[in-house]
Design a protein around this motif. Structure first.
Motif, PDB file in Angstrom:
ATOM      1  N   LEU A   1      47.805  39.173  17.003  1.00 57.48           N
ATOM      2  CA  LEU A   1      48.974  39.920  17.024  1.00 57.48           C
ATOM      3  C   LEU A   1      49.417  39.694  18.474  1.00 57.48           C
ATOM      4  CD1 LEU A   1      50.754  41.889  16.206  1.00 57.48           C
ATOM      5  CD2 LEU A   1      49.224  43.778  17.070  1.00 57.48           C
ATOM      6  N   ALA A   2      48.168  39.518  19.681  1.00 52.63           N
ATOM      7  CA  ALA A   2      48.813  39.218  20.993  1.00 52.63           C
ATOM      8  C   ALA A   2      49.427  37.711  20.932  1.00 52.63           C
ATOM      9  CB  ALA A   2      47.696  39.436  21.981  1.00 52.63           C
ATOM     10  N   LYS A   3      49.022  36.913  20.255  1.00 50.20           N
ATOM     11  CA  LYS A   3      49.474  35.480  20.314  1.00 50.20           C
ATOM     12  C   LYS A   3      51.004  35.697  19.711  1.00 50.20           C
ATOM     13  CE  LYS A   3      49.593  31.105  20.677  1.00 50.20           C
ATOM     14  NZ  LYS A   3      49.974  30.581  21.973  1.00 50.20           N
ATOM     15  N   ILE A   4      50.998  36.274  18.497  1.00 50.17           N
ATOM     16  CA  ILE A   4      52.371  36.416  17.943  1.00 50.17           C
ATOM     17  C   ILE A   4      53.264  37.060  18.908  1.00 50.17           C
ATOM     18  CG2 ILE A   4      53.538  37.586  15.961  1.00 50.17           C
ATOM     19  CD1 ILE A   4      51.080  36.981  14.242  1.00 50.17           C
ATOM     20  N   ASN A   5      53.036  38.438  19.639  1.00 50.49           N
ATOM     21  CA  ASN A   5      53.954  39.037  20.287  1.00 50.49           C
ATOM     22  C   ASN A   5      54.146  38.135  21.900  1.00 50.49           C
ATOM     23  OD1 ASN A   5      54.249  41.421  18.825  1.00 50.49           O
ATOM     24  ND2 ASN A   5      52.200  42.290  19.856  1.00 50.49           N
ATOM     25  N   GLU A   6      53.449  37.130  21.873  1.00 47.95           N
ATOM     26  CA  GLU A   6      53.561  36.167  23.165  1.00 47.95           C
ATOM     27  C   GLU A   6      54.513  35.336  22.791  1.00 47.95           C
ATOM     28  OE1 GLU A   6      50.786  33.065  24.899  1.00 47.95           O
ATOM     29  OE2 GLU A   6      49.915  35.003  25.462  1.00 47.95           O
ATOM     30  N   ASP A   7      54.560  34.754  21.629  1.00 44.72           N
ATOM     31  CA  ASP A   7      55.302  33.505  21.206  1.00 44.72           C
ATOM     32  C   ASP A   7      56.728  34.172  21.070  1.00 44.72           C
ATOM     33  OD1 ASP A   7      53.279  31.959  21.426  1.00 44.72           O
ATOM     34  OD2 ASP A   7      52.871  31.951  19.198  1.00 44.72           O
TER      35      ASP A   7
ATOM     36  N   GLU B   1      33.001  44.717  11.837  1.00 38.54           N
ATOM     37  CA  GLU B   1      34.493  45.512  11.664  1.00 38.54           C
ATOM     38  C   GLU B   1      34.927  45.324  13.114  1.00 38.54           C
ATOM     39  OE1 GLU B   1      36.298  47.102   9.881  1.00 38.54           O
ATOM     40  OE2 GLU B   1      35.064  46.362   7.769  1.00 38.54           O
ATOM     41  N   TYR B   2      34.063  45.468  14.110  1.00 34.10           N
ATOM     42  CA  TYR B   2      34.644  45.070  15.457  1.00 34.10           C
ATOM     43  C   TYR B   2      35.289  43.820  15.779  1.00 34.10           C
ATOM     44  CZ  TYR B   2      34.605  44.624  20.650  1.00 34.10           C
ATOM     45  OH  TYR B   2      35.021  44.328  21.872  1.00 34.10           O
ATOM     46  N   GLU B   3      34.371  42.739  15.409  1.00 36.96           N
ATOM     47  CA  GLU B   3      34.918  41.451  15.393  1.00 36.96           C
ATOM     48  C   GLU B   3      35.948  41.264  14.632  1.00 36.96           C
ATOM     49  OE1 GLU B   3      31.120  39.278  14.405  1.00 36.96           O
ATOM     50  OE2 GLU B   3      30.372  39.532  16.486  1.00 36.96           O
ATOM     51  N   ASP B   4      36.251  41.647  13.623  1.00 35.27           N
ATOM     52  CA  ASP B   4      37.408  41.528  12.693  1.00 35.27           C
ATOM     53  C   ASP B   4      38.641  42.156  13.346  1.00 35.27           C
ATOM     54  OD1 ASP B   4      38.681  40.425  10.256  1.00 35.27           O
ATOM     55  OD2 ASP B   4      38.816  42.885   9.758  1.00 35.27           O
ATOM     56  N   PHE B   5      38.407  43.206  13.978  1.00 37.74           N
ATOM     57  CA  PHE B   5      39.310  43.922  14.778  1.00 37.74           C
ATOM     58  C   PHE B   5      39.870  43.134  15.973  1.00 37.74           C
ATOM     59  CE2 PHE B   5      40.511  46.755  18.302  1.00 37.74           C
ATOM     60  CZ  PHE B   5      41.597  47.058  17.931  1.00 37.74           C
ATOM     61  N   MET B   6      38.932  42.654  16.709  1.00 33.47           N
ATOM     62  CA  MET B   6      39.179  41.753  17.940  1.00 33.47           C
ATOM     63  C   MET B   6      40.088  40.491  17.573  1.00 33.47           C
ATOM     64  SD  MET B   6      38.419  43.861  20.413  1.00 33.47           S
ATOM     65  CE  MET B   6      38.737  42.391  21.727  1.00 33.47           C
ATOM     66  N   ARG B   7      39.498  39.779  16.320  1.00 32.03           N
ATOM     67  CA  ARG B   7      40.106  38.599  15.753  1.00 32.03           C
ATOM     68  C   ARG B   7      41.591  38.855  15.379  1.00 32.03           C
ATOM     69  NH1 ARG B   7      41.711  36.883  11.074  1.00 32.03           N
ATOM     70  NH2 ARG B   7      40.893  38.734  10.112  1.00 32.03           N
ATOM     71  N   ARG B   8      41.776  40.080  14.876  1.00 32.22           N
ATOM     72  CA  ARG B   8      43.255  40.562  14.259  1.00 32.22           C
ATOM     73  C   ARG B   8      44.196  40.761  15.677  1.00 32.22           C
ATOM     74  NH1 ARG B   8      43.164  45.030  11.644  1.00 32.22           N
ATOM     75  NH2 ARG B   8      40.906  45.318  11.941  1.00 32.22           N
TER      76      ARG B   8
END
Length: 80
Positions: free
Chosen positions: A72-78, A61-68
């Protein structure tokens, strides 16, 4: 935008329905939650039982949260 690889679902929707998982838990870690719930049921939810299964599920669950979060950070950066 960089392409992110979706993790593979290791259990089918049918298997999750048979395990009676609530919809909110039917994610990429469901393959670990099914045996954890079985262990919990067998041990009557004793907190010191099923530690390995619980740890594996929580790590997933933690790894899935970090992946998501990275997506999201990449989308916001773009957007900037």
């Amino acid at each position: 935008m960089a392409e992110f690889k979706e993790p593979e679902m290791k259990v089918t929707a049918q298997e999750m329905a048979e395990a009676r998982l609530p919809l909110r838990y039917r994610d990429y870690c469901a393959h670990l939650l099914i045996p954890l719930n079985k262990c919990r049921h067998r041990s009557m939810y004793l907190p010191w039982k099923c530690e390995e299964e619980r740890h594996a599920y929580e790590k997933c669950e933690y790894e899935d949260f970090m992946r998501r979060s990275k997506i999201l950070a990449k989308i916001n950066e773009d957007k900037k």
